[in-house]
Scaffold this motif. Sequence first.
Motif, short mmCIF file in Angstrom:
data_model
loop_
_atom_site.label_atom_id
_atom_site.label_comp_id
_atom_site.label_asym_id
_atom_site.label_seq_id
_atom_site.Cartn_x
_atom_site.Cartn_y
_atom_site.Cartn_z
N ARG A 1 98.34 -48.76 -59.90
CA ARG A 1 99.41 -48.08 -60.84
C ARG A 1 98.62 -46.50 -60.85
NH1 ARG A 1 103.36 -49.41 -63.82
NH2 ARG A 1 102.90 -51.65 -63.53
N GLU A 2 97.30 -46.42 -61.07
CA GLU A 2 96.98 -45.12 -61.47
C GLU A 2 97.02 -44.18 -60.21
OE1 GLU A 2 92.76 -43.03 -61.98
OE2 GLU A 2 92.70 -45.02 -61.77
N LEU A 3 96.75 -44.68 -58.88
CA LEU A 3 97.05 -44.03 -57.70
C LEU A 3 98.53 -43.81 -57.37
CD1 LEU A 3 94.97 -46.19 -55.49
CD2 LEU A 3 94.25 -44.08 -56.05
N LEU A 4 99.49 -44.52 -57.56
CA LEU A 4 100.72 -44.50 -57.62
C LEU A 4 101.23 -43.32 -58.65
CD1 LEU A 4 101.98 -47.61 -56.49
CD2 LEU A 4 101.86 -45.82 -54.83
N SER A 5 100.70 -43.11 -59.76
CA SER A 5 101.25 -42.32 -60.72
C SER A 5 101.01 -40.79 -60.48
CB SER A 5 100.49 -42.47 -62.23
OG SER A 5 99.25 -42.00 -62.00
N ARG A 6 100.13 -40.53 -59.48
CA ARG A 6 100.09 -39.36 -59.11
C ARG A 6 100.75 -38.88 -57.70
NH1 ARG A 6 94.63 -37.42 -61.41
NH2 ARG A 6 94.18 -38.68 -62.78
N ILE A 7 101.45 -39.59 -57.26
CA ILE A 7 101.97 -39.53 -55.84
C ILE A 7 103.05 -38.29 -55.88
CG2 ILE A 7 104.30 -41.02 -56.20
CD1 ILE A 7 103.83 -42.12 -53.49
N ASP A 8 103.50 -37.80 -56.62
CA ASP A 8 104.43 -36.59 -56.60
C ASP A 8 103.86 -35.33 -56.56
OD1 ASP A 8 106.93 -38.48 -56.81
OD2 ASP A 8 106.83 -38.41 -58.84
N SER A 9 102.56 -35.39 -56.94
CA SER A 9 101.85 -33.96 -56.94
C SER A 9 101.09 -34.00 -55.51
CB SER A 9 100.86 -34.06 -58.05
OG SER A 9 99.80 -35.10 -57.92
N THR A 10 101.00 -35.05 -54.76
CA THR A 10 100.23 -34.77 -53.22
C THR A 10 101.02 -34.04 -52.61
OG1 THR A 10 99.32 -36.24 -51.77
CG2 THR A 10 101.60 -36.58 -52.32
N THR A 11 100.42 -33.42 -51.59
CA THR A 11 100.93 -32.37 -50.54
C THR A 11 100.75 -32.80 -49.05
OG1 THR A 11 98.79 -31.23 -50.30
CG2 THR A 11 100.32 -30.25 -52.08
N ASP A 12 100.10 -34.10 -49.13
CA ASP A 12 100.12 -34.60 -47.73
C ASP A 12 100.71 -36.09 -47.38
OD1 ASP A 12 98.26 -35.90 -49.28
OD2 ASP A 12 96.59 -35.49 -47.79
N PHE A 13 101.81 -36.56 -48.16
CA PHE A 13 102.43 -37.84 -48.17
C PHE A 13 102.66 -38.18 -46.68
CE2 PHE A 13 105.74 -40.61 -48.38
CZ PHE A 13 105.04 -41.88 -49.41
N TYR A 14 102.31 -39.27 -46.28
CA TYR A 14 102.62 -39.77 -45.04
C TYR A 14 103.01 -41.33 -45.24
CZ TYR A 14 101.97 -41.97 -40.40
OH TYR A 14 102.10 -42.93 -39.23
N PHE A 15 104.28 -41.62 -44.42
CA PHE A 15 104.90 -42.90 -44.54
C PHE A 15 105.57 -43.34 -43.38
CE2 PHE A 15 108.13 -46.01 -45.57
CZ PHE A 15 107.51 -46.99 -46.50
N ASP A 16 105.21 -44.58 -42.74
CA ASP A 16 105.91 -44.74 -41.42
C ASP A 16 105.80 -46.31 -41.15
OD1 ASP A 16 107.53 -44.58 -39.01
OD2 ASP A 16 106.19 -42.85 -38.41
N CYS A 17 106.51 -46.78 -40.15
CA CYS A 17 106.41 -48.17 -39.85
C CYS A 17 105.23 -48.28 -38.86
CB CYS A 17 107.69 -48.72 -39.02
SG CYS A 17 108.06 -47.70 -37.72
N VAL A 18 104.83 -49.56 -38.57
CA VAL A 18 103.65 -49.76 -37.70
C VAL A 18 104.63 -50.28 -36.32
CG1 VAL A 18 101.66 -51.32 -37.04
CG2 VAL A 18 101.97 -50.24 -39.46
N SER A 19 104.27 -49.57 -35.39
CA SER A 19 105.28 -49.99 -34.22
C SER A 19 104.53 -49.42 -32.91
CB SER A 19 106.85 -49.04 -34.26
OG SER A 19 107.08 -49.53 -35.28
N GLN A 20 105.05 -50.04 -32.04
CA GLN A 20 104.40 -49.61 -30.71
C GLN A 20 105.79 -48.95 -29.77
OE1 GLN A 20 102.47 -52.85 -28.51
NE2 GLN A 20 100.71 -52.44 -29.49
N ILE A 21 105.52 -48.23 -28.72
CA ILE A 21 106.35 -47.50 -27.74
C ILE A 21 105.90 -48.20 -26.81
CG2 ILE A 21 107.35 -45.79 -26.93
CD1 ILE A 21 108.34 -45.83 -29.59
#
Length: 394
Positions: A255-275
């Motif tokens: 909860r503490e980590l996520l409470s600061r998520i909107d101030s971050t400048t390097d947010f990354y999010f993606d699925c785990v996939s192969q090509i």
Amino acid sequence: MDNKNILISGAGIAGTTLAFWLKEFGFNPTMVENSPTLRKGGHAIDFMGAGYDVAEKMGIIPALKAVDINFSKLVFVDSDNREKGSMDYQKIKIFLNGRAFTLFRSDLARVIYQSIDKGVEIIFGDTIAKIEENRKGVAVMFQSGKTRDFDLLVGADGLHSNVRKLVFGNESQFEKYYGYYTSSFTIDNISLGNNAFSMYNVPYKQVGVFSKNENSTTAFFIFASPEKLAYQHHDIARQKKILKSEFESSGWKCRELLSRIDSTTDFYFDCVSQIKMESWYKSRVALVGDAGYCPSLLSGKGSTLAMVGAYILAGELKQANGDYKKAFEQYQLVFKPFMEKKQKSAQQFAKSFVPKSSFGIWLRNKVFKLMSLSIFSKLFLNQFKDSGLKLKEY
């Protein structure tokens, strides 16, 4: 030498490594990157094996050593932050004769970028909108409306490659989803106060944190999802909402980590996939790195193998004196069988990547305690060896 003018789409690890070696081998590379600057964010990676060998040839080992996270140990904790298992990472480095780093992806990309010859043209804030091949080369129209002619084009633009989509077809033909999503971001003004990489689990979910310095902590999240989620790739707000819904009630520091998520400048999010592709090239266009053969986070080798692929592609172009037909064929002949083995190995790891029960978490913690014994460390590290691949001297 023929076909010297080569456009590289993407200024990540694969693209910057390719630009370095093409310039070194007498070509004239140009890079185009959709982002206005070098991209930030991404997971911490283990840097060893053939990727280390390529970096050594590039002369960037001292620069990489300077940004090595060099954490003391990997610690598995419970919701009260009590240690339940650990692995001494420094012993692993000794076993590998010091030929291993732990790096943030963005630091690796920056070091490679800074090593590129200053004469290499780099276009930030633009992307390829249209590609037309002809007998003499490749005509490219950029999103900005500008048009340019090149001899060859290389897509080094990652899992969601724009070049692959324009030349080879929709991503869905080539992507194999493995049931996980991953995210990372850095938070300022918070520190764990130690040099350990702390990992917390509940069934189907995993959180890792490491303090980069006394004022900054990077958080890593992984969670299982049987089906792919519906969101736009560039919809950051939606991605943050998904991450919060998955982890806010998971305990520990979530909860503490996520409470600061909107101030971050390097947010990354993606699925785990192969090509997976039958061919990494089509006429005058080739793919390198995740764009052509993403092994996924499961492999722990995506970034280093992207560097290896870039080195081989540039080297084969040099050896063929710019004859792209011969070079592209040889590049795939040399590297594809090896990458297929790495992908298969990662697939086998998928089911046990994140423990799916309390017993699984307990068992994993016990197993990692055994890693303190050299015999088990050697068995564990064998999966990271790049046996079967010998780099040519180009």
